[in-house]
Design a protein around this motif. Structure first.
Motif, short mmCIF file in Angstrom:
data_model
loop_
_atom_site.label_atom_id
_atom_site.label_comp_id
_atom_site.label_asym_id
_atom_site.label_seq_id
_atom_site.Cartn_x
_atom_site.Cartn_y
_atom_site.Cartn_z
N ALA B 61 0.76 -1.00 0.30
CA ALA B 61 0.22 0.26 -0.50
C ALA B 61 0.80 1.47 -0.05
O ALA B 61 0.15 1.83 -0.95
N ALA B 62 2.18 1.09 0.84
CA ALA B 62 2.26 2.08 0.96
C ALA B 62 3.39 2.85 -0.34
O ALA B 62 3.77 3.30 -1.29
N LEU B 63 3.75 1.55 -0.88
CA LEU B 63 4.79 1.44 -2.32
C LEU B 63 3.60 2.39 -3.67
O LEU B 63 4.29 2.94 -4.50
N ALA B 64 1.69 2.22 -2.64
CA ALA B 64 1.03 2.60 -4.73
C ALA B 64 1.07 3.50 -4.11
O ALA B 64 0.76 4.29 -5.35
N LEU B 65 1.02 4.05 -3.20
CA LEU B 65 0.91 5.68 -2.81
C LEU B 65 2.00 6.21 -2.99
O LEU B 65 1.81 7.44 -3.39
N GLY B 66 3.02 5.86 -2.64
CA GLY B 66 4.11 6.47 -3.21
C GLY B 66 4.39 6.59 -4.49
O GLY B 66 4.99 8.02 -5.32
N ARG B 67 3.67 5.73 -5.22
CA ARG B 67 4.00 6.14 -7.20
C ARG B 67 3.10 7.32 -7.47
O ARG B 67 3.21 7.93 -8.95
N LEU B 68 1.68 7.12 -7.04
CA LEU B 68 0.62 7.91 -6.99
C LEU B 68 1.50 9.40 -7.08
O LEU B 68 0.75 9.93 -7.42
N ALA B 69 1.80 9.30 -5.73
CA ALA B 69 1.69 10.29 -5.35
C ALA B 69 3.29 11.41 -6.14
O ALA B 69 3.28 12.82 -6.54
N ASN B 70 4.11 10.87 -6.78
CA ASN B 70 5.15 10.64 -7.67
C ASN B 70 4.71 10.92 -8.67
O ASN B 70 5.44 11.87 -9.24
N TYR B 71 3.29 10.93 -9.09
CA TYR B 71 2.88 11.25 -10.79
C TYR B 71 2.13 12.97 -10.65
O TYR B 71 3.17 12.91 -11.80
N ASN B 72 1.45 12.99 -10.32
CA ASN B 72 1.41 14.42 -10.38
C ASN B 72 1.66 15.22 -8.58
O ASN B 72 0.69 14.55 -7.57
N ASP B 73 1.84 16.33 -8.73
CA ASP B 73 1.45 17.00 -7.15
C ASP B 73 0.01 17.23 -6.43
O ASP B 73 0.05 17.51 -5.94
N ASP B 74 -1.30 16.85 -6.86
CA ASP B 74 -2.73 17.28 -6.76
C ASP B 74 -2.33 16.19 -5.80
O ASP B 74 -3.36 15.69 -4.92
N LEU B 75 -2.17 14.86 -6.75
CA LEU B 75 -1.88 13.62 -5.57
C LEU B 75 -0.88 13.83 -4.29
O LEU B 75 -1.69 13.13 -2.76
N ALA B 76 -0.30 14.17 -4.85
CA ALA B 76 0.80 14.34 -3.39
C ALA B 76 -0.19 15.54 -2.40
O ALA B 76 0.25 15.01 -1.19
N GLU B 77 -0.52 16.19 -2.57
CA GLU B 77 -1.13 16.63 -1.62
C GLU B 77 -2.33 16.74 -0.91
O GLU B 77 -2.90 16.11 0.17
N ALA B 78 -3.12 15.53 -1.77
CA ALA B 78 -4.39 15.02 -0.73
C ALA B 78 -3.30 13.56 0.09
O ALA B 78 -3.98 13.35 1.04
N VAL B 79 -2.03 13.15 -0.33
CA VAL B 79 -1.64 12.57 0.46
C VAL B 79 -1.21 13.42 1.70
O VAL B 79 -1.84 12.88 3.14
N VAL B 80 -1.30 14.34 1.74
CA VAL B 80 -0.58 15.48 2.55
C VAL B 80 -1.94 15.59 3.87
O VAL B 80 -2.12 15.43 4.84
N LYS B 81 -3.08 15.98 2.76
CA LYS B 81 -4.30 16.70 3.54
C LYS B 81 -4.59 15.49 4.20
O LYS B 81 -5.74 15.44 5.51
N GLY B 82 -4.95 13.97 3.78
CA GLY B 82 -5.09 12.76 4.15
C GLY B 82 -4.36 12.29 5.68
O GLY B 82 -5.03 11.17 5.86
#
Lengths: 360, 508
Positions: B61-82
């Protein structure tokens, strides 16, 4: 007597004569007095004027001489300064000439030395050539290395392929793919196939393939984190007094664990001793030998114990050799062993198959 | 319901979770799937899986999250907000190495997009745990932690300072000494990112003893490692003279010159950058580089490369020549000027041309000898044409104008100046004519040449306001010649002659 008589005869008229004479004088006394005063004053004036004239003349002479003296003095001064200025100008002129030459020389030699600059620039171009050549050689060497590595890689790949496809080797009856009868000589692949040693059917060791965590981009591998593959579930245990396969494999492919004796070098004891000595020497502040405390024995050396010193030096019995001095008392001729063999049993403790001695 | 059936339910659920998380992780490797995944709300689904009982599910799960966040910064922000970050940081401290690697990967992926996201990571206390990860035994964990720290420190000086305050620098220097090449690369890149912001940060890195190790690693055959090492050294050396001198003391010359011949383009570029940063501080450092043969190596390197890779080398030549005339002469002797003029004509990009023009100006501005060496290569018309072109950027125009002015003020080589007479705009023409007016009064051969080449004619045609500097120069030139010639070449002379013919009364 005659005179006396004469004189006496004049006596009665003396008084009136005296009175008349004084009176006659008195009548013209004022005018005569004024005239005399005038005459006298004029004369005195003449005298004074003559005196003043004289004084003037003298004054003029004195002043003339004095002024002449001052003027000459001034003139001398002027001449002196003019001469001085002329000399200074001359000196300045000469100093300028000297300085001009010196500055030109100095700057041309030390500050903007044209020849040094030229030599320096020539040296730089020579150095540049050398550097360029060396760099070119280096680049060529690197190229050659790369080519060699590429070639080697190719060779290895081909050999690996040949080993995998060893069955394509031609036989007596059937010519293989790479050994067509229409060719003059067999294909190089054929030669490789002849030399190749076929792969054996062995369970492949777990190849270390690039997992996601090894490669930085983490995109290549798509699988789980690698764990040791578990044995297949539900496999029947082989009948018989066989050990567990995992255990056997672990035992068979155990890495080398050298014993402590093997791993340490033979003169490790001496080395350790030397090391300690060096460290003590290093940390010591004062290298002099132990001296006594009281100052009256300042110049005397320390007397070591009588037990540790003999006539000439320390005796080696008890330190270097331990055998009895009298040879008759010896039991054997063999010398003491200073290095004892290690006991293998203890080395193998806990690392062998057998579970003898294990409580749990 | 027997116990087995109950347990079976749980097993099925676990299998389902495992499969889900694995598939998501695999799908996240392809960019085209990520949009769909995001729209399907994958973030909220992955978040509870991070707290799963089974360790492999957590890691994946962590790996998947990392790959998603890697792709663009909206997803990265979603990680932070979550609020996922505190959980990650907490479990970073405890879990096994696979989880640590995955968590560090997530932190890196979030932190690389923008300074705000990196600040969010710092705020949730991730730096301390990352620094603890740097001390781990496994080189993969160290690499992931170092990478995350590097990306965080990349954005600005405050974040770098935060990383340094967490005590990362000595550990990074230790990481550089490890045998694994990937770890060395990442640690070198992290050090480079830390030290690029300010001199104090660079000093901190130097105090940890990084320079000696970095200097040793220049000899390593791996190209990517060399890139990072050279970049780190140049970021350190660029701030001040002391830091540059420390870099030089580590005996990088002449080893760096071999890097200029490497087959990898970026190694060459970074080596040239390093040499440039060292050369620009003081004349003594430039002298050192010249004495070591650096100028020749850089010139060769410029000749071999194309495009942006040449830029640091060109700038280095400009800096060296700018310090003093002896150094400029050294550049000229090493055959720098023909190379620079080739760059000027060949390159398409404006900023590279501007740099080449600037460098030529620095070389030619010292003495007439230097200006002659520059002018001989026929580079002045090129500079003029670049100045006149309307398509050139403003920067390019300014730089070419300055370069032209600098060279022209010292140029006494008349054959090179003549083409400029015909094309130049008035402000450049002023300098050209000025130079002529300085040289012509003293040199008779030059005067003759001036006449025969048509220069005098051109000068007469110049219209100048009376009293301006240009008019004075023109007067000076006209005074060098006899009046008849001047009148002969002045415009309208033929008309004046014809008028005289008309008005002439023949003597019968």
């Amino acid at each position: 007597m005659a005179t006396l008589a004469r004189l006496q005869g004049r006596r009665p008229g003396l008084r009136e004569e005296y009175f008349h004479r004084n009176r006659a004088v008195d009548e013209y006394r004022k005018t005569e007095h004024n005239a005399a005063v005038q005459i006298q004053s004029w004369f005195r004036g003449c005298r004074v004027r003559a005196y003043i004239r004289y004084l003037n003349k003298m004054m003029i002479i004195i002043q003339k001489w004095w002024r002449g003296y001052q003027g000459r003095k001034r003139f001398r001064k002027i001449v002196q300064t003019a001469y001085f200025i002329m000399k200074m100008n001359f000196y300045n002129e000469m100093a300028v000439r000297i300085q001009k030459r010196w500055r030109g020389y100095y700057i041309r030699k030390y500050i903007h030395n044209y020849y040094a600059l030229k030599k320096y620039l020539e040296a730089i171009s020579v150095n540049n050539e050398i550097v360029r050549k060396e760099l070119e050689e280096f680049a060529e060497m690197k190229e050659k290395e790369k080519e060699k590595k590429d070639l080697e890689r190719e060779e290895k790949k081909k050999d690996h392929q040949a080993r995998k496809m060893h069955y394509l080797l031609s036989t007596e009856q059937i010519a293989g793919v790479y050994n067509s009868p229409f060719r003059h000589s067999p294909d190089p692949m054929e030669v490789r196939l002849r030399k190749a040693r076929p792969f054996s059917h062995r369970p492949q060791q777990i190849k270390k393939h690039l997992t996601r965590f090894d490669s930085p981009n983490c995109i290549n591998s798509l699988t789980f984190p690698t764990v040791q593959p578990l044995p297949p579930i539900g496999r029947q245990k082989p009948q018989g007094p066989f050990r567990d396969t995992a255990e056997v494999l672990q035992q068979r492919f155990k890495p080398l664990e050298p014993t402590l004796r093997v791993a340490s070098s033979i003169n490790s004891l001496e080395k350790a001793r030397e090391e300690i000595k060096r460290e003590e020497w290093r940390n010591r502040i004062n290298d002099n030998e132990f001296l006594p405390f009281s100052s009256c024995h300042k110049n005397q050396k320390y007397d070591p114990l009588i037990h540790t010193s003999s006539k000439y030096s320390q005796i080696t019995y008890g330190i270097k050799h331990f055998r009895e001095e009298h040879h008759e008392k010896w039991i054997t001729n063999k010398d003491f062993e200073t290095v004892l063999p290690s006991i293998d049993l203890f080395d193998k403790f806990g690392q062998t198959y057998s579970k003898a001695g294990q409580i749990v | 319901m027997s116990q087995r059936q109950v347990l079976q339910v749980f097993e099925q659920y676990q299998k389902a979770r495992t499969q889900f998380v694995q598939t998501v992780a695999e799908l996240a490797t392809r960019p085209q799937n990520i949009e769909t995944l995001q729209n399907a709300g994958v973030m909220s689904l992955l978040r509870p899986l991070l707290l799963d009982v089974v360790p492999t599910i957590q890691q994946t799960a962590a790996l998947a999250l990392g790959r998603l966040a890697n792709y663009n910064d909206d997803l990265a922000e979603a990680v932070v907000k979550g609020d996922i970050l505190p959980q990650l940081v907490y479990s970073l401290a405890e879990q096994n190495r696979f989880y640590k690697k995955a968590a560090a990967f997530v932190l890196r992926a979030v932190g690389k997009h923008s300074p705000q996201l990196a600040q969010a990571i710092v705020d949730c206390g991730a730096l301390d745990t990352l620094v603890i990860c740097l001390e781990d035994f496994d080189p993969g964990v160290k690499e992931a932690a170092a990478w995350a720290l590097g990306y965080i420190a990349r954005h600005n000086a405050e974040l770098s300072q935060a990383v340094v305050d967490a005590g990362a620098v000595p550990l990074l220097v230790l990481c550089i000494q490890e045998p694994e090449i990937a770890l060395k690369r990442i640690a070198a890149s992290a050090l480079s990112d830390i030290s690029k912001h300010s001199p104090e940060l660079a000093q901190t890195v130097v105090d940890a003893g990084a320079i000696a190790h970095l200097a040793q690693m220049i000899l390593n055959p791996d190209a990517k490692l060399k890139r990072q090492v050279l970049s780190a050294l140049s970021q350190i050396a660029k701030h001040s003279v002391d830091l540059a001198e420390m870099g030089v003391e580590a005996e990088i010359f002449p080893v760096v010159l071999t890097c200029l011949k490497d087959s990898d383009e970026y190694v060459k570029k970074n080596a040239a950058t390093l040499i440039r940063e060292i050369a620009k501080h003081t004349p003594e450092l430039s002298q050192l580089i010249v004495n070591a043969g650096g100028v020749a190596a850089v010139i060769d390197c410029i000749g071999n490369c194309k495009g942006n890779v040449r830029l640091p080398g060109i700038m280095m030549l400009g800096y060296v020549a700018a310090h003093s005339e002896n150094l400029a002469m050294a550049v000229i002797i090493s055959k720098g000027v023909p190379q620079l003029s080739i760059c000027l004509s060949e390159e398409q990009e404006d900023h590279i041309k501007a740099a080449a023009a600037w460098a030529l100006g620095q070389i030619g501005r010292h003495t007439p000898e230097h200006a002659r060496a520059v002018a001989v290569t026929n580079v002045l018309p090129v500079l003029l044409s670049l100045y006149m072109e309307t398509e050139s950027s403003e920067d390019l125009q300014v730089k070419t104008k300055k370069a032209l002015k600098n060279i022209l003020q010292k140029c006494t080589y008349l054959p090179a100046l003549e083409p400029l007479l015909h094309d130049a705009p008035p402000n450049i023409l002023k300098h050209v004519v000025g130079q002529f007016s300085k040289v012509l009064p003293h040199d008779s051969k030059a005067r003759r040449l001036f006449v025969t080449s048509g220069g005098l004619k051109k000068v007469q045609e110049i219209k100048a306001e009376p009293g301006s500097l240009l008019q004075e120069y023109i007067n000076t030139i006209n005074n060098c010649y006899p009046e008849e010639i001047v009148r002969y070449y002045s415009p309208g002379y033929s008309d004046a002659l014809l008028e005289r013919v008309e008005n002439y009364q023949p003597v019968l």
